[in-house]
Design a protein around this motif. Structure first.
Motif, PDB file in Angstrom:
ATOM      1  N   GLN A  31       1.155  -1.109   0.272  1.00  7.22           N
ATOM      2  CA  GLN A  31      -0.349   0.068  -0.379  1.00  7.22           C
ATOM      3  C   GLN A  31       1.309   1.288  -0.452  1.00  7.22           C
ATOM      4  O   GLN A  31       0.646   2.640  -0.765  1.00  7.22           O
ATOM      5  CB  GLN A  31      -1.068   0.300   1.300  1.00  7.22           C
ATOM      6  N   GLY A  32       2.204   1.371   1.388  1.00  4.15           N
ATOM      7  CA  GLY A  32       3.408   2.421   0.837  1.00  4.15           C
ATOM      8  C   GLY A  32       3.295   1.979  -0.743  1.00  4.15           C
ATOM      9  O   GLY A  32       3.570   3.863  -0.971  1.00  4.15           O
TER      10      GLY A  32
ATOM     11  N   GLU B 218      -1.042   2.681   8.618  1.00  4.60           N
ATOM     12  CA  GLU B 218      -2.644   2.071   8.205  1.00  4.60           C
ATOM     13  C   GLU B 218      -2.645   0.550   8.167  1.00  4.60           C
ATOM     14  O   GLU B 218      -3.655   0.211   8.451  1.00  4.60           O
ATOM     15  CB  GLU B 218      -3.051   2.377   6.665  1.00  4.60           C
ATOM     16  N   ALA B 219      -1.985  -0.579   7.736  1.00  5.91           N
ATOM     17  CA  ALA B 219      -1.875  -1.967   8.185  1.00  5.91           C
ATOM     18  C   ALA B 219      -2.393  -2.300   8.920  1.00  5.91           C
ATOM     19  O   ALA B 219      -3.253  -2.785   9.474  1.00  5.91           O
ATOM     20  CB  ALA B 219      -0.567  -2.725   7.218  1.00  5.91           C
ATOM     21  N   PHE B 220      -1.115  -2.285   9.772  1.00  5.57           N
ATOM     22  CA  PHE B 220      -1.354  -1.865  11.520  1.00  5.57           C
ATOM     23  C   PHE B 220      -2.644  -1.920  11.852  1.00  5.57           C
ATOM     24  O   PHE B 220      -3.864  -2.522  12.897  1.00  5.57           O
ATOM     25  CB  PHE B 220       0.146  -1.639  11.886  1.00  5.57           C
TER      26      PHE B 220
ATOM     27  N   ALA C 240      -9.320  -1.357  14.769  1.00  2.00           N
ATOM     28  CA  ALA C 240      -9.959   0.243  14.114  1.00  2.00           C
ATOM     29  C   ALA C 240      -9.808   1.011  13.004  1.00  2.00           C
ATOM     30  O   ALA C 240      -9.579   1.538  12.760  1.00  2.00           O
ATOM     31  CB  ALA C 240      -9.347   1.221  15.367  1.00  2.00           C
ATOM     32  N   PRO C 241     -10.526   0.131  11.872  1.00  4.17           N
ATOM     33  CA  PRO C 241     -10.332   0.458  10.745  1.00  4.17           C
ATOM     34  C   PRO C 241     -11.196   1.455  10.097  1.00  4.17           C
ATOM     35  O   PRO C 241     -10.584   1.927   9.041  1.00  4.17           O
ATOM     36  CB  PRO C 241     -11.152  -1.107   9.450  1.00  4.17           C
TER      37      PRO C 241
ATOM     38  N   LEU D 167      -6.224   8.529   9.782  1.00  8.13           N
ATOM     39  CA  LEU D 167      -4.594   8.328  10.394  1.00  8.13           C
ATOM     40  C   LEU D 167      -3.691   8.649   9.120  1.00  8.13           C
ATOM     41  O   LEU D 167      -2.900  10.144  10.245  1.00  8.13           O
ATOM     42  CB  LEU D 167      -4.361   7.544  10.023  1.00  8.13           C
ATOM     43  N   ALA D 168      -3.794   9.540   8.493  1.00  9.40           N
ATOM     44  CA  ALA D 168      -3.049  10.500   7.481  1.00  9.40           C
ATOM     45  C   ALA D 168      -3.011  11.565   8.136  1.00  9.40           C
ATOM     46  O   ALA D 168      -2.101  12.150   8.594  1.00  9.40           O
ATOM     47  CB  ALA D 168      -2.822   9.984   6.218  1.00  9.40           C
ATOM     48  N   PHE D 169      -4.205  11.988   8.738  1.00  7.39           N
ATOM     49  CA  PHE D 169      -4.132  13.210   8.520  1.00  7.39           C
ATOM     50  C   PHE D 169      -3.855  13.758  10.287  1.00  7.39           C
ATOM     51  O   PHE D 169      -3.129  14.511  10.354  1.00  7.39           O
ATOM     52  CB  PHE D 169      -5.468  14.035   8.369  1.00  7.39           C
ATOM     53  N   THR D 170      -3.849  12.814  10.741  1.00  2.96           N
ATOM     54  CA  THR D 170      -3.089  12.929  12.394  1.00  2.96           C
ATOM     55  C   THR D 170      -1.848  13.121  12.392  1.00  2.96           C
ATOM     56  O   THR D 170      -0.837  14.102  12.717  1.00  2.96           O
ATOM     57  CB  THR D 170      -3.732  11.335  13.288  1.00  2.96           C
TER      58      THR D 170
END
Lengths: 386, 321
Positions: free
Chosen positions: B14-15, B281-283, B289-290, B296-299
């Protein structure tokens, strides 16, 4: 088919066009005196990620109207359908409903397929006291909005129980994983009802994972599901995501059967998911293998009109329109109040998707079928009665 | 334990897709200090170019390689599939480079000397223009991507208890992202074009005084960045076979976050940031917590701006007044 945006445009530039509209509407009113049609509104997702739902339903409704008009319409008046596209967005569905009621003055509204969008429309229809019939929204909350909201399909508590029964009895599953779409009222509701019924049947839910529709990567959730080794995965989503999820699940080496609900019912399911969908089952409203004459004659006329086999949504669109016409035929003046009363009294109406009787919550009680997905075909497995 | 490694694999792949988009962002930012919001849409156009190329010419390309390699239809199908994929990627890269050229020429160049906020608003406008004309032209329904690697088996390690599955496509995306990053680094640090780019990035006025054709260098940067987005579009289409006109906006924003995380303007940083974001994101989705995946990215973006605004590998630049 970008009707949804045109609705928006009308409201945005409404003031500018006011004068023009006034001129046009005098023309329209003038002509409608001669035409004297009964206007029926339809809201559906003709585009967007559930486009086949809207299109199939529209085709079913159109077919029913064509047949009714060929018989002379309702008491000599022809039926006119005004359909609006909501692009699969609840806010667009709400705008379209307001437009149909306040500008087009429809007597009844048919739609929507998805529960999230029906829930956006229902309060508006209820407020203006215009009957609304959802062909296929299965979430119980939809008709609970008020006495003007009806549906011609079964509801999710039943659908969840059907799949729980199928999983535990037919597939002999003990351990089940649930993978729900948290953005959809339909998926969340159906997951809960399935869970409840499956636990009652003595099964175990080993993992309850979630995703949001619109995502494309589900590998991580599927990996955590794989670790729990379920016998069956319950995946009550819509076809676009289901296809992607099935594909990624099989690539991760998950061999468990995948189960779902009527949100799977689309030819696109196989286009996206392909062979990964083998060994999966879903509950639906009707099966094309049903040999009842009413079903087979509907399939034949639909095929003649659109050159394809109708899916469940097409059949329900057809039934919703015919239930409405049957109710309208029993009224004296055809006013919205009378239509509402007549709809509530619908009893033993023989539709393509079974006998339709409205219960006190304006839900149809009827049986469900379970279909198996095999190499792109939906094969009939069993019928489960309420 | 095997899940852990599976999450690592998923996260890296994904990365990799974020990295391909983030590289373009970071290049354009490095040279113009412009966040090119239309970049996600160029990526979408790349995916659609690939889709239509495969749909209309896919069979012919496969046939051509079958003839060229003079093998039976099923014998070396994997080689043919890889060659076809590379051909489609190259076609898409060329198309997107052209799109990038016109976007820069028509939308950004006329505003070269106006305040930066005008440029930023234009970038948002270009992005919306592509999103909505995409819906008009391609239709807003998602379309399935032809599966070139249908017969390709995943690599499986371990048995029932410790299963680890690697999809060759994931490896392909990962390797391409790293390779393109290395090529870019080489171009930037070891070629005349790269030296000119670094000079322009330092100061437009000074470099044009030194005889560097500033406009041409900026256009070249845009074209390279856009072609990378095109490659990303095709690879994402192949990995996740569903494309639609709005597919670019969220990955575009996430790639932007990744680029900021790594240090915007820094090529290695963009790739590093993307892999960190992919893994995180994967973890997060795997361990519970999907629902918060997209947040997450914005955090991470907010945290990095608070703690180290220049990013992990970024160099702090003092604003000269």
């Amino acid at each position: 088919m970008n009707l949804g945006t045109s609705v928006l445009k009308v409201t945005r530039v409404g003031i500018l066009k006011g004068r023009l509209l006034a001129a046009v509407s005098t023309l329209l009113i003038g002509s409608s005196v001669f035409a004297a049609t009964i206007k029926i509104g339809e809201v559906g997702s003709m585009t967007g990620s559930e486009a086949t739902f809207g299109i199939s339903t529209h085709e079913g409704i159109e077919l029913a109207i064509k047949e009714q008009n060929a018989k002379g319409g309702i008491k000599g008046q022809k039926i006119e359908l005004i359909s609006l596209d909501d692009q699969g967005k609840p806010e667009e569905a709400a705008i379209a409903t307001t437009k149909l009621i306040t500008q087009d003055k429809v007597v009844a509204i048919l739609g929507e397929v998805a529960s999230s969008r029906s829930l956006a429309m229902a309060p508006i229809a209820q407020k203006y006291k215009v009957p609304m019939i959802s062909p296929s929204s299965t979430n119980p909350k939809v008709t609970a909005v008020g006495d003007h909201i009806f549906r011609v399909c079964f509801i999710d508590p039943f659908q969840g129980a059907v799949m729980a029964k199928f999983a535990s009895e037919n597939l002999k599953a003990k351990k089940v994983a649930i993978f729900r779409d948290v953005k959809s009222d339909y998926s969340v509701g159906l997951s809960d009802f399935f869970k409840e019924a499956f636990l009652k049947a003595g099964g175990e839910v080993v993992v309850d994972q979630s995703y949001s529709s619109g995502e494309v990567d589900f590998n991580s959730q599927l990996t955590s599901i794989r670790a729990k080794k379920p016998d069956v995965i319950f995946l009550p989503g819509y076809y676009t995501e289901v296809g992607l999820i099935a594909k990624q699940a099989r690539k991760l080496g998950i061999k468990a059967a995948i189960l779902g609900g009527d949100g799977w019912d689309s030819e696109k399911l196989y286009e996206i998911g392909g062979k990964s969908l083998n060994n999966s089952y879903f509950s639906n409203h009707y099966s094309q293998d049903d040999q009842t004459p009413a079903v087979q004659s509907f399939i034949a006329t639909y095929k003649k009109a659109y050159n394809k086999i109708p899916d469940g949504l097409g059949a329900l669109g057809y039934d919703a329109a015919r239930v409405l016409f049957a109710a309208m035929e029993t009224t004296k003046t055809g006013s919205t109040a009378e239509v509402q009363g007549a709809l509530a009294k619908t009893k033993d109406f023989q539709g393509v998707t079974g006998k339709i009787t409205m219960d006190e919550m304006r839900n149809a009680t009827k049986s469900a079928v379970v279909l198996e997905v095999k190499d792109g075909k939906f094969l009939y497995k069993t019928t489960i009665n309420p | 334990m095997s899940e852990f490694f599976q999450y690592v694999i998923n996260g890296l792949s994904q990365g990799g897709t974020y990295a391909l988009v983030a590289l373009g962002y970071t290049m354009v930012f490095g040279i113009l200090q412009l966040i090119n919001f239309a970049h996600g849409e160029v990526y979408m156009l790349g995916a659609f170019t690939g889709l239509y190329t495969l749909r209309f010419f896919g069979a012919r390309i496969v046939e051509f390689y079958n003839l060229a390699l003079s093998v039976g239809a099923d014998q070396a199908s994997t080689t043919v599939a890889i060659l076809t994929a590379i051909t489609v990627i190259v076609i898409s890269m060329i198309t997107c480079a052209t799109v990038g050229y016109f976007v820069e020429r028509l939308a950004y160049r006329p505003l070269r000397n106006s305040p930066r906020i005008n440029l930023l608003i234009t970038a948002v406008g270009v992005s919306l223009f592509f999103q909505y004309s995409g819906q008009l032209i391609f239709g807003s329904s998602p379309q399935p991507y032809p599966d070139l690697f249908e017969n390709l088996e995943s690599w499986t390690f371990g048995s029932d208890e410790n299963l680890l599955v690697i999809n060759p496509l994931q490896v392909f995306v990962f390797v391409t992202a790293i390779t393109l990053m290395l090529i870019l680094r080489h171009v930037i640090f070891n070629t005349r074009l790269g030296r000119a780019m670094r000079a322009v990035s330092f100061s437009h006025e000074l470099s044009s005084l030194m005889g560097i054709p500033t406009n041409r260098i900026i256009t070249a940067t845009f074209m390279i960045g856009s072609s990378l987005a095109g490659a990303a579009g095709v690879m994402v289409g192949m990995t996740y076979p569903k494309v639609e006109p709005l597919m670019g906006s969220l990955p575009g924003l996430k790639a932007f976050c990744a680029a900021v995380l790594g240090g915007i303007g820094n090529v290695t940083g963009a790739v590093l940031g993307s892999f960190i974001l992919g893994l995180a994101e994967a973890f997060l989705s795997g361990y519970g917590a999907p629902t918060y995946k997209d947040a997450l990215a914005f955090t991470i973006l907010i945290l990095i701006l608070l703690v180290k605004p220049s990013g992990l590998l970024g160099v702090h630049r003092t604003e000269k007044v």
